[in-house]
Design a protein around this motif. Structure first.
Motif, mmCIF file in Angstrom:
data_model
loop_
_atom_site.group_PDB
_atom_site.id
_atom_site.type_symbol
_atom_site.label_atom_id
_atom_site.label_comp_id
_atom_site.label_asym_id
_atom_site.label_seq_id
_atom_site.Cartn_x
_atom_site.Cartn_y
_atom_site.Cartn_z
ATOM 1 N N TYR A 118 10.935 27.194 -33.253
ATOM 2 C CA TYR A 118 10.169 26.122 -32.623
ATOM 3 C C TYR A 118 8.921 25.823 -33.442
ATOM 4 O O TYR A 118 8.106 26.702 -33.700
ATOM 5 N N PRO A 119 8.743 24.557 -33.860
ATOM 6 C CA PRO A 119 7.662 24.228 -34.791
ATOM 7 C C PRO A 119 6.293 24.151 -34.133
ATOM 8 O O PRO A 119 6.162 23.971 -32.924
ATOM 9 N N THR A 120 5.265 24.279 -34.954
ATOM 10 C CA THR A 120 3.898 24.025 -34.495
ATOM 11 C C THR A 120 3.715 22.514 -34.344
ATOM 12 O O THR A 120 4.480 21.725 -34.925
ATOM 13 N N PRO A 121 2.708 22.087 -33.595
ATOM 14 C CA PRO A 121 2.441 20.645 -33.525
ATOM 15 C C PRO A 121 2.231 20.022 -34.902
ATOM 16 O O PRO A 121 2.674 18.893 -35.153
ATOM 17 N N ALA A 122 1.577 20.745 -35.809
ATOM 18 C CA ALA A 122 1.340 20.204 -37.154
ATOM 19 C C ALA A 122 2.646 20.064 -37.921
ATOM 20 O O ALA A 122 2.864 19.071 -38.628
ATOM 21 N N GLY A 182 18.626 16.274 -4.258
ATOM 22 C CA GLY A 182 18.811 17.114 -3.076
ATOM 23 C C GLY A 182 18.786 18.591 -3.404
ATOM 24 O O GLY A 182 19.367 19.412 -2.678
ATOM 25 N N ALA A 183 18.114 18.966 -4.490
ATOM 26 C CA ALA A 183 18.096 20.356 -4.944
ATOM 27 C C ALA A 183 17.442 21.271 -3.921
ATOM 28 O O ALA A 183 16.438 20.927 -3.304
ATOM 29 N N ASP A 184 18.016 22.453 -3.749
ATOM 30 C CA ASP A 184 17.422 23.498 -2.916
ATOM 31 C C ASP A 184 16.420 24.332 -3.713
ATOM 32 O O ASP A 184 15.589 25.035 -3.124
ATOM 33 N N GLU A 185 16.511 24.240 -5.024
ATOM 34 C CA GLU A 185 15.698 25.080 -5.903
ATOM 35 C C GLU A 185 15.634 24.395 -7.253
ATOM 36 O O GLU A 185 16.583 23.729 -7.667
ATOM 37 N N LEU A 186 14.523 24.552 -7.974
ATOM 38 C CA LEU A 186 14.386 24.010 -9.319
ATOM 39 C C LEU A 186 14.280 25.154 -10.321
ATOM 40 O O LEU A 186 13.597 26.156 -10.073
ATOM 41 N N LEU A 187 14.949 24.986 -11.452
ATOM 42 C CA LEU A 187 15.000 25.990 -12.513
ATOM 43 C C LEU A 187 14.215 25.443 -13.696
ATOM 44 O O LEU A 187 14.642 24.491 -14.353
ATOM 45 N N ILE A 188 13.066 26.048 -13.968
ATOM 46 C CA ILE A 188 12.116 25.506 -14.942
ATOM 47 C C ILE A 188 12.259 26.208 -16.287
ATOM 48 O O ILE A 188 12.244 27.441 -16.364
ATOM 49 N N THR A 189 12.383 25.408 -17.333
ATOM 50 C CA THR A 189 12.378 25.971 -18.687
ATOM 51 C C THR A 189 11.244 25.328 -19.479
ATOM 52 O O THR A 189 11.107 24.104 -19.498
ATOM 53 N N THR A 190 10.413 26.155 -20.074
ATOM 54 C CA THR A 190 9.246 25.690 -20.821
ATOM 55 C C THR A 190 9.233 26.332 -22.197
ATOM 56 O O THR A 190 9.367 27.556 -22.308
ATOM 57 N N ILE A 191 9.087 25.494 -23.210
ATOM 58 C CA ILE A 191 8.990 26.004 -24.583
ATOM 59 C C ILE A 191 7.779 25.373 -25.248
ATOM 60 O O ILE A 191 7.650 24.154 -25.301
ATOM 61 N N THR A 192 6.901 26.207 -25.736
ATOM 62 C CA THR A 192 5.780 25.771 -26.571
ATOM 63 C C THR A 192 5.684 26.745 -27.737
ATOM 64 O O THR A 192 6.211 27.854 -27.683
ATOM 65 N N HIS A 193 4.987 26.345 -28.780
ATOM 66 C CA HIS A 193 4.849 27.257 -29.917
ATOM 67 C C HIS A 193 3.973 28.448 -29.559
ATOM 68 O O HIS A 193 4.240 29.579 -29.974
ATOM 69 N N ASP A 194 2.961 28.209 -28.773
ATOM 70 C CA ASP A 194 2.022 29.268 -28.395
ATOM 71 C C ASP A 194 2.493 29.960 -27.109
ATOM 72 O O ASP A 194 2.657 29.306 -26.076
ATOM 73 N N HIS A 195 2.692 31.256 -27.159
ATOM 74 C CA HIS A 195 3.211 31.984 -26.005
ATOM 75 C C HIS A 195 2.255 31.932 -24.818
ATOM 76 O O HIS A 195 2.685 31.734 -23.674
ATOM 77 N N LEU A 196 0.967 32.100 -25.059
ATOM 78 C CA LEU A 196 0.017 32.086 -23.947
ATOM 79 C C LEU A 196 -0.041 30.724 -23.281
ATOM 80 O O LEU A 196 -0.252 30.630 -22.063
ATOM 81 N N ALA A 197 0.158 29.663 -24.054
ATOM 82 C CA ALA A 197 0.211 28.329 -23.465
ATOM 83 C C ALA A 197 1.443 28.191 -22.574
ATOM 84 O O ALA A 197 1.396 27.531 -21.522
ATOM 85 N N LEU A 219 0.646 20.296 -26.517
ATOM 86 C CA LEU A 219 1.444 21.521 -26.492
ATOM 87 C C LEU A 219 2.939 21.231 -26.561
ATOM 88 O O LEU A 219 3.721 22.032 -27.085
ATOM 89 N N ALA A 220 3.348 20.073 -26.023
ATOM 90 C CA ALA A 220 4.765 19.723 -25.987
ATOM 91 C C ALA A 220 5.294 19.236 -27.324
ATOM 92 O O ALA A 220 6.513 19.099 -27.507
ATOM 93 N N ALA A 221 4.391 18.971 -28.270
ATOM 94 C CA ALA A 221 4.819 18.478 -29.576
ATOM 95 C C ALA A 221 5.765 19.483 -30.240
ATOM 96 O O ALA A 221 5.585 20.692 -30.137
#
Length: 374
Positions: A298-302, A344-359, A278-280
């Motif tokens: 954002y490209p597909t894995p292929a 020493g973070a009090d909070e983490l800010l997560i960013t996720t990008i995949t081609h498939d939205h449901l993934a 998925l990370a490809a």
């Protein structure tokens, strides 16, 4: 320990900006149910693969579609707007959704102007000496700190100067970042000579975002504001950014002690092999940014697999690729705990990008479940 989300509203190949924006609203609704604390929208311009060019507009749409999650900017680029315009925009959102709004401020627009002017300033505000031996990657208590990315070549790209000229009125000059932040705070608390309505008295939490130990970190600390450090954008500078902020910190009405959020690029799936599949495409996407073309759809894995990589290409994106958190829920949680401990973070800010939205949605769901599991 709290998890939050940073969303760029990525436009994937074969989709439209409308698709990306609808996905953002859908993800925000789901993230609220997963228990995430904040949902921040980035500001990017001239990027074919990013739909979040006007964060205040998108924040209002997300706030309308949710009910409890905090919404905000990560970050408004003050180099392209006046403080009063920013305060009025966020004042409108707060008037309708009080107590839920974060106003994240960054000097990215000013830094881009510095680069476009030919001064070749890096993320710390210093001119890089490309002839000197560059730092090597190092491991600090389990956390990878890669060599810094050299912005000098990108700074010479004429597209940068042209794009910067389109984001301001002709002849406009941006004041010092610290002065702009002070104006924002004065408009919000009613001590400015002029009055911003809506905006004055708004229950808006002001944040400073930074990628180094330079001015942004110092401004946040000296004014007693919460600070967000970018491990996902500038992993080489995250420790110096956090250290500079804490060193400069002075207690304020907002905070008695420093409060730090650290960002991370993450992809989670049921197992590591699926997560890596998925990370490809991430490396190719980062390459498009760093070659000056702007983030590509954002490209597909292929599509990503079809790209022929050179050694120079790999070097160009290595710091971002090597510091991405990809794997099973347990693997990613373990690595994020290292990031939290070392910074020493009090909070983490997560960013996720995949081609498939449901993934992408599933990645956030799996992470939340694993993070909250005893």
């Amino acid at each position: 320990m709290t998890l939050s989300i940073l969303d760029l509203s990525p436009i994937v190949s074969g989709a439209t900006a409308g698709d990306a924006l609808r996905n953002t609203i859908d993800l925000a609704r789901r993230a609220e149910g997963f228990g995430y604390h904040r949902y921040w929208l980035a500001e990017h311009h001239f990027a074919p693969g990013v739909a979040s060019s006007a964060p205040a507009v998108l924040i209002a749409l997300v706030a309308a579609a949710t009910s409890t999650i905090r919404v905000g900017s990560g970050a408004v680029q003050l180099g392209y707007q006046t403080p009063v315009a920013v305060v009025e925009q966020f004042g409108i959102i707060d008037a309708l959704y009080p107590g839920r709004v974060d106003l994240g401020l960054g000097r990215s627009g000013q830094r881009r102007a510095e680069l476009a002017s030919g001064r070749g300033a890096d993320k710390t505000g210093n001119t890089q000496d490309t002839s000197a031996e560059q730092p090597r990657a190092r491991i600090v208590d389990g956390l990878l700190i890669p060599p810094p990315f050299d912005w000098s070549r990108l700074a010479q790209d004429p597209r940068l100067a042209f794009q910067a000229s389109l984001l301001q009125q002709p002849g406009a000059q941006t004041p010092d970042f610290a002065e702009q932040v002070d104006d924002v705070l004065a408009f919000l608390n009613g001590t400015h000579r002029a009055h911003a309505v809506p905006g004055e008295g708004a229950d808006v939490q002001v944040w400073i975002l930074g990628s180094s130990g330079g001015q942004s970190a110092r401004v946040a600390g000296e004014r007693g504001l919460p600070f967000a450090a970018n491990y996902h954008v500038a992993p080489s500078n995250v420790l110096e950014a956090v250290e500079a902020y804490r060193k400069a910190f002075k207690p304020s009405k907002t905070l008695a002690e420093p409060y730090v959020v650290v960002s991370a690029d993450v992809v989670v799936a049921d197992d590591e092999a699926k997560a890596r599949e998925l990370a490809a495409g991430y490396d190719l996407w980062v390459r498009s940014i760093r070659t000056g073309a702007g983030a590509m759809p954002y490209p597909t894995p292929a599509e990503a697999a079809a790209h022929v990589w050179t050694a120079a290409d790999r070097k160009l994106v290595a710091d971002r690729v090597d510091t991405r958190f990809v794997g099973s829920p347990r693997q990613v949680v373990e690595r994020l705990n290292v990031l939290r401990r070392v910074t020493g973070a009090d909070e983490l800010l997560i960013t996720t990008i995949t081609h498939d939205h449901l993934a992408r949605v599933r990645s956030y769901e799996l992470l939340a479940e694993a993070w909250n599991r005893p």
